[in-house]
Design an enzyme around this catalytic site. Structure first.
Site, PDB file in Angstrom:
ATOM      1  N   GLU A  29       0.514  -1.021   0.127  1.00  0.00           N
ATOM      2  CA  GLU A  29      -0.490  -0.046   0.225  1.00  0.00           C
ATOM      3  C   GLU A  29       1.026   1.347   0.181  1.00  0.00           C
ATOM      4  O   GLU A  29       0.280   2.321  -0.050  1.00  0.00           O
ATOM      5  CB  GLU A  29      -1.157   0.023   1.209  1.00  0.00           C
ATOM      6  CG  GLU A  29      -1.880  -0.718   1.498  1.00  0.00           C
ATOM      7  CD  GLU A  29      -2.555  -1.043   2.462  1.00  0.00           C
ATOM      8  OE1 GLU A  29      -1.777  -1.174   3.317  1.00  0.00           O
ATOM      9  OE2 GLU A  29      -4.147  -1.541   2.823  1.00  0.00           O
ATOM     10  N   GLU A  86      -9.971  -6.042   9.460  1.00  0.00           N
ATOM     11  CA  GLU A  86      -8.535  -4.706   9.101  1.00  0.00           C
ATOM     12  C   GLU A  86      -7.572  -4.124   8.531  1.00  0.00           C
ATOM     13  O   GLU A  86      -6.911  -3.655   7.830  1.00  0.00           O
ATOM     14  CB  GLU A  86      -7.891  -4.169  10.638  1.00  0.00           C
ATOM     15  CG  GLU A  86      -6.920  -3.162  11.260  1.00  0.00           C
ATOM     16  CD  GLU A  86      -7.105  -1.278  10.775  1.00  0.00           C
ATOM     17  OE1 GLU A  86      -7.048  -0.896  10.333  1.00  0.00           O
ATOM     18  OE2 GLU A  86      -8.270  -1.366  11.677  1.00  0.00           O
ATOM     19  N   ILE A  88      -5.634  -7.577   5.158  1.00  0.00           N
ATOM     20  CA  ILE A  88      -5.673  -8.699   4.702  1.00  0.00           C
ATOM     21  C   ILE A  88      -5.142  -9.015   3.865  1.00  0.00           C
ATOM     22  O   ILE A  88      -5.221  -7.450   3.195  1.00  0.00           O
ATOM     23  CB  ILE A  88      -8.030  -9.408   3.633  1.00  0.00           C
ATOM     24  CG1 ILE A  88      -7.621 -10.457   3.232  1.00  0.00           C
ATOM     25  CG2 ILE A  88      -8.240  -8.124   3.553  1.00  0.00           C
ATOM     26  CD1 ILE A  88      -8.494 -10.851   3.254  1.00  0.00           C
ATOM     27  N   GLY A  96      -5.021 -15.303  -6.836  1.00  0.00           N
ATOM     28  CA  GLY A  96      -5.769 -15.522  -7.667  1.00  0.00           C
ATOM     29  C   GLY A  96      -6.275 -17.375  -7.547  1.00  0.00           C
ATOM     30  O   GLY A  96      -6.801 -17.807  -8.654  1.00  0.00           O
ATOM     31  N   GLY A  98      -7.266 -18.617  -4.661  1.00  0.00           N
ATOM     32  CA  GLY A  98      -9.000 -18.570  -4.099  1.00  0.00           C
ATOM     33  C   GLY A  98      -9.162 -18.664  -2.536  1.00  0.00           C
ATOM     34  O   GLY A  98      -9.733 -18.545  -1.673  1.00  0.00           O
ATOM     35  N   ILE A  99      -7.763 -17.865  -2.879  1.00  0.00           N
ATOM     36  CA  ILE A  99      -6.857 -17.876  -0.732  1.00  0.00           C
ATOM     37  C   ILE A  99      -7.348 -17.265  -0.373  1.00  0.00           C
ATOM     38  O   ILE A  99      -8.427 -17.033   0.961  1.00  0.00           O
ATOM     39  CB  ILE A  99      -5.886 -17.861  -0.710  1.00  0.00           C
ATOM     40  CG1 ILE A  99      -4.924 -18.460  -1.074  1.00  0.00           C
ATOM     41  CG2 ILE A  99      -5.801 -17.194   0.668  1.00  0.00           C
ATOM     42  CD1 ILE A  99      -3.263 -18.933  -1.384  1.00  0.00           C
ATOM     43  N   GLY A 100      -7.950 -15.594  -1.051  1.00  0.00           N
ATOM     44  CA  GLY A 100      -8.697 -14.439  -0.499  1.00  0.00           C
ATOM     45  C   GLY A 100     -10.637 -15.018   0.146  1.00  0.00           C
ATOM     46  O   GLY A 100     -10.743 -14.518   0.841  1.00  0.00           O
ATOM     47  N   ASN A 127      -6.166   0.648  -5.450  1.00  0.00           N
ATOM     48  CA  ASN A 127      -6.457  -0.790  -5.508  1.00  0.00           C
ATOM     49  C   ASN A 127      -7.638  -1.055  -6.066  1.00  0.00           C
ATOM     50  O   ASN A 127      -8.177  -2.049  -5.729  1.00  0.00           O
ATOM     51  CB  ASN A 127      -6.415  -1.078  -3.694  1.00  0.00           C
ATOM     52  CG  ASN A 127      -6.026  -2.506  -4.065  1.00  0.00           C
ATOM     53  OD1 ASN A 127      -5.537  -3.139  -5.217  1.00  0.00           O
ATOM     54  ND2 ASN A 127      -5.386  -2.715  -2.880  1.00  0.00           N
ATOM     55  N   TYR A 134     -13.605  -7.585  -4.184  1.00  0.00           N
ATOM     56  CA  TYR A 134     -14.630  -7.262  -3.387  1.00  0.00           C
ATOM     57  C   TYR A 134     -16.176  -6.966  -4.419  1.00  0.00           C
ATOM     58  O   TYR A 134     -16.688  -7.577  -3.506  1.00  0.00           O
ATOM     59  CB  TYR A 134     -14.412  -5.909  -2.720  1.00  0.00           C
ATOM     60  CG  TYR A 134     -12.721  -5.938  -1.729  1.00  0.00           C
ATOM     61  CD1 TYR A 134     -12.776  -7.034  -1.015  1.00  0.00           C
ATOM     62  CD2 TYR A 134     -12.296  -4.640  -2.199  1.00  0.00           C
ATOM     63  CE1 TYR A 134     -11.302  -6.936  -0.754  1.00  0.00           C
ATOM     64  CE2 TYR A 134     -11.123  -4.433  -1.224  1.00  0.00           C
ATOM     65  CZ  TYR A 134     -11.015  -5.863  -0.465  1.00  0.00           C
ATOM     66  OH  TYR A 134      -9.356  -5.565  -0.012  1.00  0.00           O
TER      67      TYR A 134
END
Length: 163
Positions: A29, A86, A88, A96, A98-100, A127, A134
């Site tokens: 970030e 807070e 991730i 890409g 599938g973890i997120g 971002n 999301y």
């Protein structure tokens, strides 16, 4: 959930790993200069009573590759608790897979189990990859804010997913 993936709660001794992922997120970030947290901070937040936050470690083929850190708060407007995510982070080379999505699904299940009416988090406006992700799980922006919200049928649908 992908077979190579394991999600586990952070345990005492993981403070350095949590700090590593917080720093990696801050670096992504372009905010690394703002990180002042130490392992001691995370020990107190995550493992001392009263616990102020919780953390989940994502492991891919046995190797730590991601983190989610959250806490519970309340909304005075609707009178319900909420899960506030807070941080991730998933290592860029493993995005890409599938973890997120698996992390968000697990957090949605925990939010519902805790009686939460919604999950919220913030995202930097530049971002675009994260914002697109999301949207793909049903989150919507809050007008005038970058805070993200997952509630109602979208929260339930995500919690019900097994991938």
């Amino acid at each position: 959930m992908p077979a190579a993936l394991r999600l586990r709660d952070a345990v005492p001794g993981d403070e350095g790993l949590v700090l590593h992922f917080v720093r990696a997120l801050a670096d992504y970030e372009k905010l690394l200069h703002e990180v002042t947290a130490t392992e001691e901070h995370f020990r107190r937040l995550l493992f001392e009573a009263p616990r102020r936050a919780e953390a989940l470690i994502a492991e891919w083929e046995g190797r730590p590759v991601g983190l989610a850190l959250w806490f519970y708060s309340v909304s005075t407007f609707d009178g319900e608790p909420r899960l506030y995510l807070e941080d991730i982070f998933v290592e860029p080379g493993l995005r890409g897979r599938g973890i997120g999505r698996a992390i968000f699904g697990e957090l949605a299940r925990r939010a519902l189990a805790a009686g939460c009416g919604r999950m919220e988090w913030s995202v930097l406006d530049w971002n675009a990859p994260s914002i697109a992700f999301y949207r793909s799980i049903g989150a919507l922006p809050r007008e005038g804010w970058t805070l993200q919200r997952l509630s109602g049928t979208a929260l339930q649908a995500l919690a019900a997913r097994e991938d």
